[in-house]
Design a protein around this motif. Structure first.
Motif, PDB file in Angstrom:
ATOM      1  N   THR A  19       0.864  -1.189   0.000  1.00  0.00           N
ATOM      2  CA  THR A  19       0.000   0.000   0.000  1.00  0.00           C
ATOM      3  C   THR A  19       0.893   1.229   0.000  1.00  0.00           C
ATOM      4  N   ARG A  35      -7.667  -5.406   1.649  1.00  0.00           N
ATOM      5  CA  ARG A  35      -6.239  -5.637   1.404  1.00  0.00           C
ATOM      6  C   ARG A  35      -5.762  -6.903   2.116  1.00  0.00           C
ATOM      7  N   CYS A  71      -4.380  -7.362  -2.355  1.00  0.00           N
ATOM      8  CA  CYS A  71      -4.405  -6.343  -3.403  1.00  0.00           C
ATOM      9  C   CYS A  71      -3.394  -5.227  -3.109  1.00  0.00           C
TER      10      CYS A  71
END
Lengths: 267, 254
Positions: B35, B183, B188
């Motif tokens: 992230t 997430r 992801c």
């Protein structure tokens, strides 16, 4: 075209159909102008024929047939351009263009929507012409389907040009979506032969598929013959205009990606 | 070897040939599952960067690939596995929430469409709203619908442009929790452009989290939120941001 591509095209068509499902005024608007045009031209032809009941008049039939077939080109072009404008108005293009939908699939979806809008809009007018004025568009024979198709293709070619201008100038060019085909009407020879035009204007008229379609329509109505040469030219010109306008659209789409116009096209 | 989520090399954008670059030589490699945050003031180049990553905008120079696909030559293969959300790009207002999600399920070729919409509706508390026109929803509800659209294809790479702009603190917190959950469950990669420093600090404050500080289209500093705080000797990213925006260099950072 694979299954995923067809599904993407359906996705965009579904989005527009959902819009109509929720709005009967939008649906009514599709039929309103073609029916109104047909009613006005129906009375004009009745007047031209001399007697209200003389609907067999060939001149009158040519007028009414012209009015109905012109609606195919007009509604075809507007159906395509306005469906694209709907995406601009809803500020949704950013999401559409970052999905896996290819530009050619976007064009295919807009063509599909245009076809649906033409059928829904023009069919009631054709039916009413038969009921009110005993004018059957299909009296010309199956060739009328070819006329219909040739005019629809021309409408799409013009719509690709209009959409390119929308990509270039944004919603500021939206009035073109309504007006551009009216500007072409005088040299499309909807209600009169190409020979009526001044000599210098005739080549311009003959470069348009519509003028060949309407020459062919008059031949079918007045002589009962199929003007194959005009029909052939109509489709050859359709192909040429579609290729040219398709190229312009792709160029403009790429230019919009370079300039960043896809980010703020609705503003 | 698995490709990076994003690989940008000397990415540059000039809107006018003679004008200053909106993005100037941006180079970074963002791994899968990470992230990252893009932080910067207005005009720093965040939205331009995201638009180039999405293929909406053609770079003037450099190259970018997402999930191993060169965005100049093969962007549609990547776009099918990515998604995007921004409060500045709307969904069609006159069709229902369910119809909106169906449209994007078709565009992304999502299998078992209705099941996926039901899952997302439950996850994002949209079940009661599915039949309502999207234009009639509140800002918070619209944000949830936009996130449902962004998650419809279970993206491997999610690009978010100010995902909580104009939301109240409670709804903003709810959105951040949802993103953290997604997430954790999906692995992801998320790239987040935001003005909200607390949001970036929270979402990027995980192992692998990273922040790119942009100013006038260039990366002026980068690192994990903790590393940036330590480097500038500050308590929060907002102070770091102000140091960078105003050209103040703390002794430790100098």
């Amino acid at each position: 075209m694979n299954r995923a591509a067809l599904r993407r095209i359906w996705g965009l068509v579904y989005r527009h159909l959902a819009l109509y499902r929720r709005s009967w005024p939008r649906l009514l608007e599709l039929m309103y102008w073609p029916v109104l045009q047909m009613v006005v031209w129906g009375f004009v032809t009745a007047y031209v024929a001399g007697i209200q009941a003389n609907t067999a008049s060939l001149a009158a039939a040519a007028l009414l047939g012209g009015a109905l077939l012109w609606e195919v080109a007009l509604r075809g072009q507007m159906g395509f351009s306005i469906s694209f404008l709907e995406e601009i108005w809803s500020r949704n293009l950013g999401h559409v263009f970052v999905s896996p939908l290819r530009p050619r699939e976007l064009v295919a979806a807009l063509m599909a929507m245009s076809l649906i809008r033409v059928v829904v809009g023009v069919a009631p007018a054709v039916l009413l012409a038969w009921l009110l004025y005993a004018f059957g568009l299909f009296r010309m024979g199956p060739v009328v389907v070819a006329f219909f198709l040739a005019l629809l293709l021309m409408g799409w070619a013009v719509a690709l040009g209009v959409t390119s201008l929308l990509l270039r100038y944004g919603a500021g060019a939206e009035t073109l979506a309504w007006s551009v085909l009216f500007g072409i009407a005088p040299i499309s020879c909807v209600f009169y032969p190409v020979a009526v035009l001044p000599a210098w204007l005739q080549p311009l008229a003959l470069a348009l598929p519509a003028s060949h379609v309407f020459e062919g329509m008059r031949a079918a109505l007045l002589d009962g013959a199929i003007a194959w040469a005009h029909l052939g030219w109509a489709f050859v010109l359709d192909a040429a205009w579609l290729v040219a306008m398709g190229w312009v659209f792709m160029r403009q789409f790429q230019a919009a990606r370079v300039k960043g116009a896809l980010l703020n096209i609705g503003e | 070897m698995e490709s990076d989520a994003i690989q940008a090399e000397a990415l540059t954008k000039r809107y006018r040939p003679e004008g200053p670059p909106a993005v100037d030589g941006l180079t970074f490699r963002m791994p899968r599952g990470a992230t990252w945050g893009l932080l910067g003031g207005n005009g720093a180049g965040k939205t331009t960067t995201i638009a180039m990553l999405l293929g909406l905008l053609v770079p003037s120079g450099g190259r970018v690939s997402c999930l191993g696909h060169d965005m100049a030559r093969d962007r549609f293969a990547a776009l099918a596995r990515m998604n995007f959300s921004s409060p500045y790009i709307a969904l069609p207002a006159r069709i229902s929430v369910a119809e909106n999600l169906r449209v994007y399920a078709h565009l992304y070729d999502v299998p078992r469409t209705e099941q996926r919409i039901a899952e997302l509706a439950e996850e994002l508390q949209l079940t009661e709203l599915l039949d309502r026109p999207a234009g009639e929803l509140s800002a918070g509800q619209k944000t949830r619908v936009a996130l449902a659209k962004a998650l419809i294809n279970r993206p491997e790479l999610l690009l978010l442009d100010e995902p909580t702009a104009s939301l109240d603190p409670d709804t903003g917190d709810w959105v951040r929790s949802l993103l953290e959950r997604y997430r954790a469950e999906s692995g992801c990669a998320i790239l987040l452009a935001s003005h909200n420093m607390a949001e970036v600090e929270r979402l990027c404050g995980v192992p692998g989290g990273h922040v790119l500080m942009l100013k006038q289209g260039r990366v002026v500093d980068a690192g994990s939120p903790a590393a940036l705080l330590a480097k500038y000797g500050r308590e929060d990213l907002e102070e770091v941001f102000l140091d960078i925006a105003r050209g103040r260099q703390r002794a430790a950072a100098a």
